[in-house]
Design a protein around this motif. Structure first.
Motif, PDB file in Angstrom:
ATOM      1  N   LEU A 208      22.786 -66.050  -0.352  1.00 55.13           N
ATOM      2  CA  LEU A 208      23.719 -66.493   0.682  1.00 55.13           C
ATOM      3  C   LEU A 208      24.783 -65.441   0.949  1.00 55.13           C
ATOM      4  N   ARG A 209      25.296 -64.808  -0.126  1.00 54.27           N
ATOM      5  CA  ARG A 209      26.311 -63.765   0.067  1.00 54.27           C
ATOM      6  C   ARG A 209      25.737 -62.595   0.851  1.00 54.27           C
ATOM      7  N   ALA A 210      24.479 -62.233   0.584  1.00 53.89           N
ATOM      8  CA  ALA A 210      23.844 -61.133   1.310  1.00 53.89           C
ATOM      9  C   ALA A 210      23.680 -61.483   2.787  1.00 53.89           C
ATOM     10  N   GLU A 211      23.305 -62.747   3.079  1.00 53.24           N
ATOM     11  CA  GLU A 211      23.169 -63.161   4.470  1.00 53.24           C
ATOM     12  C   GLU A 211      24.512 -63.111   5.191  1.00 53.24           C
ATOM     13  N   VAL A 212      25.564 -63.556   4.512  1.00 51.89           N
ATOM     14  CA  VAL A 212      26.902 -63.530   5.130  1.00 51.89           C
ATOM     15  C   VAL A 212      27.326 -62.103   5.422  1.00 51.89           C
ATOM     16  N   GLU A 213      27.142 -61.213   4.474  1.00 50.49           N
ATOM     17  CA  GLU A 213      27.523 -59.818   4.695  1.00 50.49           C
ATOM     18  C   GLU A 213      26.703 -59.188   5.815  1.00 50.49           C
ATOM     19  N   ALA A 214      25.393 -59.537   5.899  1.00 48.41           N
ATOM     20  CA  ALA A 214      24.553 -58.998   6.976  1.00 48.41           C
ATOM     21  C   ALA A 214      25.010 -59.531   8.327  1.00 48.41           C
ATOM     22  N   ALA A 215      25.407 -60.809   8.389  1.00 51.54           N
ATOM     23  CA  ALA A 215      25.896 -61.373   9.646  1.00 51.54           C
ATOM     24  C   ALA A 215      27.206 -60.724  10.068  1.00 51.54           C
ATOM     25  N   ILE A 216      28.054 -60.453   9.115  1.00 52.91           N
ATOM     26  CA  ILE A 216      29.322 -59.790   9.441  1.00 52.91           C
ATOM     27  C   ILE A 216      29.064 -58.404  10.001  1.00 52.91           C
ATOM     28  N   GLU A 217      28.151 -57.657   9.403  1.00 49.82           N
ATOM     29  CA  GLU A 217      27.834 -56.321   9.893  1.00 49.82           C
ATOM     30  C   GLU A 217      27.212 -56.387  11.275  1.00 49.82           C
ATOM     31  N   ALA A 218      26.360 -57.406  11.530  1.00 45.41           N
ATOM     32  CA  ALA A 218      25.742 -57.538  12.853  1.00 45.41           C
ATOM     33  C   ALA A 218      26.782 -57.848  13.918  1.00 45.41           C
ATOM     34  N   ASP A 219      27.734 -58.743  13.625  1.00 45.18           N
ATOM     35  CA  ASP A 219      28.804 -59.047  14.587  1.00 45.18           C
ATOM     36  C   ASP A 219      29.648 -57.810  14.859  1.00 45.18           C
TER      37      ASP A 219
END
Length: 282
Positions: A208-219
């Motif tokens: 979940l932490r990896a998904e959150v960090e990936a979403a932040i980078e995508a935004d």
């Protein structure tokens, strides 16, 4: 002129060993009615008994002026030290007397219609509390803490200045390289703390932490603007924003209904009078 014998020249004996030995002040003329060596010793002993210079002078039939003059003379260093030691003993004995009066009271005469009919024992509770707080402050002072006196406050101020000087000296000894090394050490400690935290997380939390960090980078890569996202609480409607620009109004929309106002009809049947407040409210 020969000094006459004074019956008040008596005193109570001081226990041996309480007073330090001292060298009497040398005198140019050895007069029998002056400050002889024996009278100086008896004066110091009386001072230890009473704690009062005046009472000690009366005990040896000498004047207080002469006693202070003798203390200022050349060669009176040992006499002055003995004087100070005697005063310390005298103060202790005064405290003993005060404690005895606080515990056992004092006899007070009782009069009736101007005639002495007897006596009673009077006790001074305030004196007793004062002596207890002075001799056992850790047990009888309110709050179990004795506030600093004037000497204690001066000592505290002196300590503060001393500590401040030590701190200033230590701060001057620290170089920029030492400061940089300290910061690097703190950063490394924080990094190790993060690593230790990640090691203790479950695989599900890590995913979940990896998904959150990936979403932040995508935004961040897409240039995400929260004011253009209809699902975000800070979203600004473009139509409302255009309306505000045409009206030359602030961009932020006011809350709905802010310009509504209830207008109650007047109960009288006469014509309604328009006022300045009614401009624009048809």
């Amino acid at each position: 002129m020969t000094r006459r014998t004074d019956p008040r020249e008596t005193r109570l004996p001081v226990p041996a060993g309480e007073l330090p030995a001292f060298t009497p002040v040398p005198r140019q003329t050895n007069r029998h009615d002056g400050w002889t060596d024996d009278r100086q010793r008896r004066f110091i002993e009386a001072l230890a008994d009473t704690g009062s210079v005046e009472a000690a002078c009366r005990a040896v039939n000498m004047s207080t002026v002469g006693a202070y003059h003798l203390r200022r003379q050349k060669g009176a260093e040992s006499f002055r030290k003995a004087w100070a030691a005697a005063l310390d003993l005298g103060v202790q004995r005064i405290e003993d007397v005060a404690m005895d009066r606080a515990l056992n009271g004092v006899e007070v005469p009782v009069y009736s219609y101007g005639k002495l009919i007897g006596s009673r024992t009077a006790y001074n509770d305030r004196l007793l509390m004062f002596m207890l707080r002075n001799r056992a402050s850790e047990r009888f002072t309110e709050g179990r803490a004795k506030g600093p006196d004037a000497v204690g406050k001066m000592e505290l101020e002196r300590k503060k200045k001393e500590w401040r000087a030590e701190w200033e000296a230590e701060r001057k000894q620290v170089s920029p390289d030492q400061i940089r090394a300290t910061l690097d050490r703190k950063v490394e400690e924080y990094r190790q703390k993060i690593i230790d935290r990640d090691r203790r997380e479950s695989p599900r939390v890590k995913a979940l932490r990896a998904e959150v960090e990936a979403a932040i980078e995508a935004d961040r890569a897409a240039g995400y603007d929260c004011t253009r996202d209809p699902e975000h609480e800070l979203y600004i409607d473009p139509a409302a924003e255009k309306h505000s620009e045409d009206k030359d109004e602030p961009t932020a929309l006011p809350p709905p209904g802010w310009c509504k106002r209830e207008v109650k009809e007047s109960e009288d049947t006469g014509p309604r009078v328009r006022t300045l407040k009614d401009e624009g409210w048809d």
